[in-house]
Write a protein that holds these residues in place. Structure first.
Motif, PDB file in Angstrom:
ATOM      1  N   PHE A 108     -40.456  51.217  -5.051  1.00 31.21           N
ATOM      2  CA  PHE A 108     -41.001  51.626  -6.348  1.00 31.21           C
ATOM      3  C   PHE A 108     -40.411  52.960  -6.795  1.00 31.21           C
ATOM      4  N   LYS A 109     -40.375  53.938  -5.922  1.00 32.06           N
ATOM      5  CA  LYS A 109     -39.881  55.273  -6.300  1.00 32.06           C
ATOM      6  C   LYS A 109     -38.408  55.242  -6.676  1.00 32.06           C
ATOM      7  N   VAL A 110     -37.599  54.561  -5.876  1.00 31.11           N
ATOM      8  CA  VAL A 110     -36.158  54.542  -6.133  1.00 31.11           C
ATOM      9  C   VAL A 110     -35.842  53.786  -7.427  1.00 31.11           C
ATOM     10  N   LEU A 111     -36.467  52.644  -7.627  1.00 29.52           N
ATOM     11  CA  LEU A 111     -36.143  51.823  -8.796  1.00 29.52           C
ATOM     12  C   LEU A 111     -36.668  52.432 -10.085  1.00 29.52           C
ATOM     13  N   ILE A 112     -37.870  52.995 -10.057  1.00 29.03           N
ATOM     14  CA  ILE A 112     -38.394  53.634 -11.268  1.00 29.03           C
ATOM     15  C   ILE A 112     -37.577  54.877 -11.612  1.00 29.03           C
ATOM     16  N   LEU A 113     -37.204  55.639 -10.597  1.00 24.45           N
ATOM     17  CA  LEU A 113     -36.386  56.822 -10.853  1.00 24.45           C
ATOM     18  C   LEU A 113     -35.017  56.449 -11.419  1.00 24.45           C
ATOM     19  N   ALA A 114     -34.414  55.401 -10.877  1.00 21.53           N
ATOM     20  CA  ALA A 114     -33.059  55.028 -11.287  1.00 21.53           C
ATOM     21  C   ALA A 114     -33.040  54.325 -12.634  1.00 21.53           C
ATOM     22  N   TYR A 115     -33.943  53.356 -12.842  1.00 25.14           N
ATOM     23  CA  TYR A 115     -33.829  52.487 -14.015  1.00 25.14           C
ATOM     24  C   TYR A 115     -34.820  52.798 -15.129  1.00 25.14           C
ATOM     25  N   ALA A 116     -35.818  53.617 -14.883  1.00 26.53           N
ATOM     26  CA  ALA A 116     -36.750  54.007 -15.943  1.00 26.53           C
ATOM     27  C   ALA A 116     -36.521  55.446 -16.387  1.00 26.53           C
ATOM     28  N   MET A 117     -36.377  56.365 -15.439  1.00 27.91           N
ATOM     29  CA  MET A 117     -36.208  57.768 -15.801  1.00 27.91           C
ATOM     30  C   MET A 117     -34.749  58.115 -16.071  1.00 27.91           C
ATOM     31  N   CYS A 118     -33.848  57.704 -15.167  1.00 27.13           N
ATOM     32  CA  CYS A 118     -32.416  57.986 -15.358  1.00 27.13           C
ATOM     33  C   CYS A 118     -31.708  56.916 -16.179  1.00 27.13           C
ATOM     34  N   ARG A 119     -32.336  55.774 -16.401  1.00 34.50           N
ATOM     35  CA  ARG A 119     -31.785  54.668 -17.196  1.00 34.50           C
ATOM     36  C   ARG A 119     -30.398  54.261 -16.704  1.00 34.50           C
ATOM     37  N   LEU A 120     -30.309  54.061 -15.427  1.00 36.23           N
ATOM     38  CA  LEU A 120     -29.044  53.679 -14.804  1.00 36.23           C
ATOM     39  C   LEU A 120     -28.644  52.280 -15.252  1.00 36.23           C
ATOM     40  N   ARG A 121     -27.331  52.095 -15.478  1.00 39.20           N
ATOM     41  CA  ARG A 121     -26.797  50.799 -15.900  1.00 39.20           C
ATOM     42  C   ARG A 121     -25.837  50.251 -14.849  1.00 39.20           C
ATOM     43  N   HIS A 122     -26.250  50.342 -13.623  1.00 39.93           N
ATOM     44  CA  HIS A 122     -25.439  49.820 -12.518  1.00 39.93           C
ATOM     45  C   HIS A 122     -26.380  49.210 -11.489  1.00 39.93           C
ATOM     46  N   TRP A 123     -25.816  48.377 -10.629  1.00 37.98           N
ATOM     47  CA  TRP A 123     -26.637  47.631  -9.692  1.00 37.98           C
ATOM     48  C   TRP A 123     -26.741  48.301  -8.320  1.00 37.98           C
ATOM     49  N   TRP A 124     -26.149  49.483  -8.115  1.00 42.83           N
ATOM     50  CA  TRP A 124     -26.094  50.049  -6.764  1.00 42.83           C
ATOM     51  C   TRP A 124     -27.483  50.431  -6.254  1.00 42.83           C
ATOM     52  N   ALA A 125     -28.385  50.883  -7.127  1.00 41.93           N
ATOM     53  CA  ALA A 125     -29.725  51.294  -6.676  1.00 41.93           C
ATOM     54  C   ALA A 125     -30.531  50.095  -6.188  1.00 41.93           C
ATOM     55  N   ILE A 126     -30.526  49.004  -6.946  1.00 42.72           N
ATOM     56  CA  ILE A 126     -31.250  47.812  -6.527  1.00 42.72           C
ATOM     57  C   ILE A 126     -30.605  47.182  -5.294  1.00 42.72           C
ATOM     58  N   ALA A 127     -29.285  47.303  -5.188  1.00 42.88           N
ATOM     59  CA  ALA A 127     -28.608  46.774  -3.996  1.00 42.88           C
ATOM     60  C   ALA A 127     -29.004  47.575  -2.751  1.00 42.88           C
ATOM     61  N   PHE A 128     -29.155  48.888  -2.912  1.00 45.83           N
ATOM     62  CA  PHE A 128     -29.548  49.737  -1.782  1.00 45.83           C
ATOM     63  C   PHE A 128     -30.972  49.419  -1.326  1.00 45.83           C
ATOM     64  N   THR A 129     -31.918  49.325  -2.263  1.00 48.49           N
ATOM     65  CA  THR A 129     -33.298  49.053  -1.876  1.00 48.49           C
ATOM     66  C   THR A 129     -33.462  47.654  -1.276  1.00 48.49           C
ATOM     67  N   THR A 130     -32.757  46.676  -1.831  1.00 55.66           N
ATOM     68  CA  THR A 130     -32.861  45.319  -1.294  1.00 55.66           C
ATOM     69  C   THR A 130     -32.238  45.217   0.087  1.00 55.66           C
ATOM     70  N   ALA A 131     -31.123  45.904   0.295  1.00 57.30           N
ATOM     71  CA  ALA A 131     -30.490  45.877   1.612  1.00 57.30           C
ATOM     72  C   ALA A 131     -31.373  46.546   2.671  1.00 57.30           C
ATOM     73  N   VAL A 132     -31.970  47.696   2.321  1.00 55.95           N
ATOM     74  CA  VAL A 132     -32.861  48.380   3.267  1.00 55.95           C
ATOM     75  C   VAL A 132     -34.089  47.522   3.561  1.00 55.95           C
ATOM     76  N   THR A 133     -34.669  46.922   2.518  1.00 53.20           N
ATOM     77  CA  THR A 133     -35.848  46.073   2.714  1.00 53.20           C
ATOM     78  C   THR A 133     -35.539  44.871   3.590  1.00 53.20           C
ATOM     79  N   SER A 134     -34.438  44.200   3.316  1.00 54.85           N
ATOM     80  CA  SER A 134     -34.084  43.001   4.087  1.00 54.85           C
ATOM     81  C   SER A 134     -33.805  43.340   5.542  1.00 54.85           C
ATOM     82  N   ALA A 135     -33.048  44.406   5.788  1.00 53.94           N
ATOM     83  CA  ALA A 135     -32.715  44.780   7.160  1.00 53.94           C
ATOM     84  C   ALA A 135     -33.959  45.188   7.951  1.00 53.94           C
ATOM     85  N   PHE A 136     -34.839  45.977   7.311  1.00 53.63           N
ATOM     86  CA  PHE A 136     -36.043  46.420   8.011  1.00 53.63           C
ATOM     87  C   PHE A 136     -36.974  45.258   8.327  1.00 53.63           C
ATOM     88  N   LEU A 137     -37.174  44.365   7.358  1.00 55.11           N
ATOM     89  CA  LEU A 137     -38.083  43.246   7.585  1.00 55.11           C
ATOM     90  C   LEU A 137     -37.548  42.279   8.635  1.00 55.11           C
TER      91      LEU A 137
END
Length: 227
Positions: A108-137
């Motif tokens: 939640f923190k990473v995605l809201i910061l990247a795509y709501a506050m910074c309005r990022l137009r790239h997929w690297w933030a969502i790729a990072f959170t999904t990779a960390v989530t998948s590996a940890f789970l």
């Protein structure tokens, strides 16, 4: 003797050839183009686009849903206070669900910061959170004892994994392509409006219309009589 008709034919043919270009010019509607540009600028001033706002709402739903499941798990195990103290203060990687909740907070923190506050137009933030989530789970499911603790040992990891990948799909296939398409339409409409402004300089003002002075009645007849 044949020069005059030839010139007339050339002038007629050139006027006929110029008719399609005039039609194209008059087919441009500057009012519609300006309306599209103003609507796009209004969306930009309003903040984020509608599809990006939907993505941020889904990220918030991810956090709230995982939190709700974790609270239900705490109640099922024998009370919130007792189980919360056991899972947080006496954290055990093999049996605690507290880290899955922290994983949802991290997304939640990473995605809201990247795509709501910074309005990022790239997929690297969502790729990072999904990779960390998948590996940890995957690591937690393979090395912990969650499956021996009942239904929540299956539900929380699976739901967290699915929500993370739904967020990735929604951003990569909905948010970014739609925003890129809207930006391209805005640039095309802006370019067309500039061309239309050059082709249609504007409505003439009242001062630009004038009429020659009226001749005195009977002046032509008097001049003929004098001659």
């Amino acid at each position: 003797m044949n020069r005059v008709p030839a010139d007339a034919e050339n002038a007629h043919s050139s006027s006929v050839e110029s008719c399609p270009s005039l039609r194209d010019v008059h087919s441009i509607n500057p009012t519609q183009l300006m309306a599209r540009i103003e609507s796009y600028e209004g969306r930009e001033k309003k903040g984020i686009s509608d599809v990006r706002r939907t993505f941020c709402l889904f990220v918030t739903f991810d956090l709230l849903f995982i939190t709700l499941l974790w609270i239900i798990e705490l109640n099922v195990k024998g009370g919130i206070e007792t189980t919360l103290e056991k899972e947080v203060l006496h954290y055990d990687y093999s049996s605690s669900y507290f880290d899955i909740f922290l994983l949802a907070v991290f997304r939640f923190k990473v995605l809201i910061l990247a795509y709501a506050m910074c309005r990022l137009r790239h997929w690297w933030a969502i790729a990072f959170t999904t990779a960390v989530t998948s590996a940890f789970l995957l690591a937690k499911v393979l090395t912990s004892q969650l499956f021996s603790q009942g239904a929540f040992g299956y539900v929380l990891p699976i739901i967290s994994f699915i929500l993370a990948w739904i967020e990735t799909w929604f951003l990569d296939f909905k948010v970014l392509p739609q925003e890129a398409e809207e930006e391209n339409r805005f640039l095309i409409a802006q370019d067309a409006s500039e061309r239309a402004a050059l082709l249609h300089p504007g409505i003439l003002s009242d001062g630009q219309f004038y009429s020659p002075p009226e001749s005195v009645a009977g002046s032509d007849e008097d001049s003929e009589e004098k001659q």
